[in-house]
Design an enzyme around this catalytic site. Sequence first.
Site, short mmCIF file in Angstrom:
data_model
loop_
_atom_site.label_atom_id
_atom_site.label_comp_id
_atom_site.label_asym_id
_atom_site.label_seq_id
_atom_site.Cartn_x
_atom_site.Cartn_y
_atom_site.Cartn_z
N LYS A 1 -6.29 4.60 8.52
CA LYS A 1 -5.44 5.30 7.80
C LYS A 1 -5.99 6.91 7.71
O LYS A 1 -5.21 7.74 7.94
CB LYS A 1 -5.18 4.96 6.40
CG LYS A 1 -4.26 3.61 6.30
CD LYS A 1 -4.30 3.14 5.02
CE LYS A 1 -3.41 1.98 4.95
NZ LYS A 1 -3.45 1.25 3.52
N SER B 1 0.86 -1.14 -0.15
CA SER B 1 -0.05 -0.13 -0.10
C SER B 1 0.85 1.31 0.06
O SER B 1 0.38 2.33 -0.10
CB SER B 1 -1.08 -0.02 1.24
OG SER B 1 -0.47 0.36 2.41
#
Lengths: 189, 189, 189, 189, 189, 189
Positions: D138, D95
């Site tokens: 996140k 990611s």
Amino acid sequence: RYGQIEAEDQIGAATGLAYTAGGGDTLSIEVSLAKGEGNLTLTGKLGDVMKESAKAAFSYIRSRSSELNIDPQFHENNDIHIHVPEGATPKDGPSAGITMATALISALTERKVYREVGMTGEITLRGRVLPVGGIKEKSMSAHRAGLSTIILPKDNEKDLEDVPESVREGLTFHFVSHLDEVLELALGE
Amino acid sequence: RYGQIEAEDQIGAATGLAYTAGGGDTLSIEVSLAKGEGNLTLTGKLGDVMKESAKAAFSYIRSRSSELNIDPQFHENNDIHIHVPEGATPKDGPSAGITMATALISALTERKVYREVGMTGEITLRGRVLPVGGIKEKSMSAHRAGLSTIILPKDNEKDLEDVPESVREGLTFHFVSHLDEVLELALGE
Amino acid sequence: RYGQIEAEDQIGAATGLAYTAGGGDTLSIEVSLAKGEGNLTLTGKLGDVMKESAKAAFSYIRSRSSELNIDPQFHENNDIHIHVPEGATPKDGPSAGITMATALISALTERKVYREVGMTGEITLRGRVLPVGGIKEKSMSAHRAGLSTIILPKDNEKDLEDVPESVREGLTFHFVSHLDEVLELALGE
Amino acid sequence: RYGQIEAEDQIGAATGLAYTAGGGDTLSIEVSLAKGEGNLTLTGKLGDVMKESAKAAFSYIRSRSSELNIDPQFHENNDIHIHVPEGATPKDGPSAGITMATALISALTERKVYREVGMTGEITLRGRVLPVGGIKEKSMSAHRAGLSTIILPKDNEKDLEDVPESVREGLTFHFVSHLDEVLELALGE
Amino acid sequence: RYGQIEAEDQIGAATGLAYTAGGGDTLSIEVSLAKGEGNLTLTGKLGDVMKESAKAAFSYIRSRSSELNIDPQFHENNDIHIHVPEGATPKDGPSAGITMATALISALTERKVYREVGMTGEITLRGRVLPVGGIKEKSMSAHRAGLSTIILPKDNEKDLEDVPESVREGLTFHFVSHLDEVLELALGE
Amino acid sequence: RYGQIEAEDQIGAATGLAYTAGGGDTLSIEVSLAKGEGNLTLTGKLGDVMKESAKAAFSYIRSRSSELNIDPQFHENNDIHIHVPEGATPKDGPSAGITMATALISALTERKVYREVGMTGEITLRGRVLPVGGIKEKSMSAHRAGLSTIILPKDNEKDLEDVPESVREGLTFHFVSHLDEVLELALGE
Ligand SMILES: [Ca+2]
Ligand SMILES: [Ca+2]
Ligand SMILES: [Ca+2]
Ligand SMILES: [Ca+2]
Ligand SMILES: [Ca+2]
Ligand SMILES: [Ca+2]
Ligand SMILES: [Ca+2]
Ligand SMILES: [Ca+2]
Ligand SMILES: [Ca+2]
Ligand SMILES: [Ca+2]
Ligand SMILES: [Ca+2]
Ligand SMILES: [Ca+2]
């Protein structure tokens, strides 16, 4: 088409005989050449002993290039790849030594390998052919695949008695002690 | 957008079919070229068999560059990267062999890969296409993703009977024994 | 033909004596040279100690090339391969040190190794010969194989008493402390 | 100052969003260039998937250097180092792909990265942006660190509903499917 | 002849003192040089700490070549091999550091090492000599082997009290803090 | 003399502070340079994180050579060795980052490191100094070793309260956020 004879004589491919968990099997050894700088790539889920066997075959050829009518520089000018399908099947042992040597020499000399010939035997740095196991199973798989001739190490002559009568009659057996004899039997002009 | 057909025909990307724990899935094989010196980089959490399969595809192309209309020096002048997203998913086996070969040849010739074509099959150093597993699941995933055509190894023809009727009707199947046939079916001008 | 004496004196091959699970055995050490750039390849399922022993033999030769009448550039101009058949049998330990040195020097000088000579002993970077184990078993296998002469380390002289009478009478024993003595005994002109 | 926004716009550093055992965290990706010969060094206790992701970002940039206004020779003339502090914290997963690509392009073009922008997303060899996990955590860490804008993969748009109201109001979200869109949002002139 | 003093002063060999499971032992460190390109080979079943110790000794010499009257190019023009017989005995630890440095400098300067001198001590990149263990056992083995002089680290002076009276009387002890002092004591003209 | 202050200011050596099982300890970081071709050798039983930390320090210096008054070609013309005695003690973690950077810069600029200065802190590719653990134990070992000044990361300022009164009075503390501040405090002209 695995486990079957090749449709035509091939350049850069020879038929070995393998001793597997399920009995015997035939094995294609394929060699490709490309302009390069001397790398030798070995693939086909090969174990360490089989890889070392390929290196012995390769060094034998390098040290005898002139007798074999091979450009002594072939090593510097080509990358060489030896692959043994089927890629997911683990393979090991020294018994494909003479088959790898034959496929390499076929690729380097562009002489064809006779499609009806199978072979098994350890090779040494001096081209000697050493005995291997599984002669019975290997002979049966060669017969099943439709081969007509198989090349075996001299020191395996005593194992012929283990091969079933029907298989012995369907195949021509050659017992050899040096790679020179293998090449004479397996390669065309 | 994974598990879906590409929006356009692509250069340097081909669609494979994978057999996974959860059934079948489609798989993008991506190839990039950059001025370099012959390095081959393989990424995407690939297992050893899949990496060897990529090397076999690569050597096949190198040994046949002139027939494939590829600059025989491409190897010395380019670094080549083959990547298979999704990067966190482990992948292995020889069945992406023909897909990797197709994506590489597409990148090197700048011919597009038809977006509606998916494929699966082991490749050998001579370009032969060997049978693989999971034909039923792979066909179903191809259909689900919206592909119209799939290319399978000749020796998998017998597995067509396992594919559900609805899937068989929604897809065109091609059975091949050599990479040349794959390229004819998958690449545009 | 393993476990038997060579048919002729050889260039690039020497006979060692190994101490194995099954007692003693003779061992061929083969060396091949090919035009190259200084790579040293070691094969035959060799353990780390045996590989290090080969490197010590090799460095000794390089550091003493002029005394040994070997081209001091031999290293830059050749690839060297040391192989120990049988390829599937694991081998380890330092006791093949002097045999590997002898085979290498034979290959590099093209002097033949006498076929009736076997040997065992660790080699150091200065060419000293250090004692090893299994003298009894090694002597018996040398005798069985048909050798007439064996070379052993000076510090193994005390182990002669363990060798059966019949074997002691059938063999000539030489006890040495430096490789120079080995070469004098084993190499022809 | 970790877990906090940068004091100024930076060249060669971009802010990623990580999904950790303890929730989410921001992550600095740092890139340095030095005259060299094309080595790529990756540090910061990175797992294999994250390293492969860096290589995919790197190859994408190499294959698209002219479109990105980067010297096509940059690779041969520079050694490149990507480091992700804190050095003792293990990091893995794909990611950070677009963040590593952005930091690399910033270093190579000397365009600054806006300090208020954070991002997460897998990158492929074609620059496509693939979905990732942990969007909720996140986003919360981005908000906590004082970022104003975050860039997420198009295919994560559906996960916005999991982000708490207060965080959603404090951040501007951009959903992208290609790296070009990321660069437009994150890099100054 | 192991565990015994050398018959003559040697070039390229020095005597270390080892602390082993069975007490103490003497240890020959051998160095060979050959025309080459800067490779450093380390053999003798050495552990990682001992290999790193050899590298520290080597770097110290390279960084101080002019003070040591060694050709500053020696590294580019020679391959260097350090071997520690007996090849089958595992060895580790930093205490052979000054012995390896002394043997290397002897080989590079062709100055002989006095045969009656043994030594033990860790070396650092600056040539400092750090304390080690097993002083009692090492001293006893030095005495048993027939050495007359041993060199120990300054910080081991306090361990002299552990050495038996008879051994202390039979040996001359030198306690040093820098390699310069070792070389003064161990090397002839 | 370990755990004690250096006798003189040194070129190419700096004093770090380590957090060990037994509390805190001081640590010498030594750097040597030799004519070479850009190899970086790291020894002293260093763990992966510590090795990566050395690489980050090294890349920072390479990318900032002109600001640091270091020949931008230093990398191509020198082999660099970083060693951390004592060689048998395992060491890991990022906290020696600024000490390794300082020792490297000292060696490359030939500026001395003040003998009374100790330091601890992670370094990043941009020269930022990140917080580390064990401030209390490290301060106590610095005091015990006779240092007068220690350099700590800005973000560790809060940990000063954990340091015993007597230690706090015997040391001058500097809290820094960038390597530039470290160099100002630790290096002479
Ligand atoms: Ca088969
Ligand atoms: Ca039989
Ligand atoms: Ca998927
Ligand atoms: Ca079926
Ligand atoms: Ca045998
Ligand atoms: Ca005895
Ligand atoms: Ca953090
Ligand atoms: Ca959701
Ligand atoms: Ca001993
Ligand atoms: Ca004591
Ligand atoms: Ca200490
Ligand atoms: Ca606190």
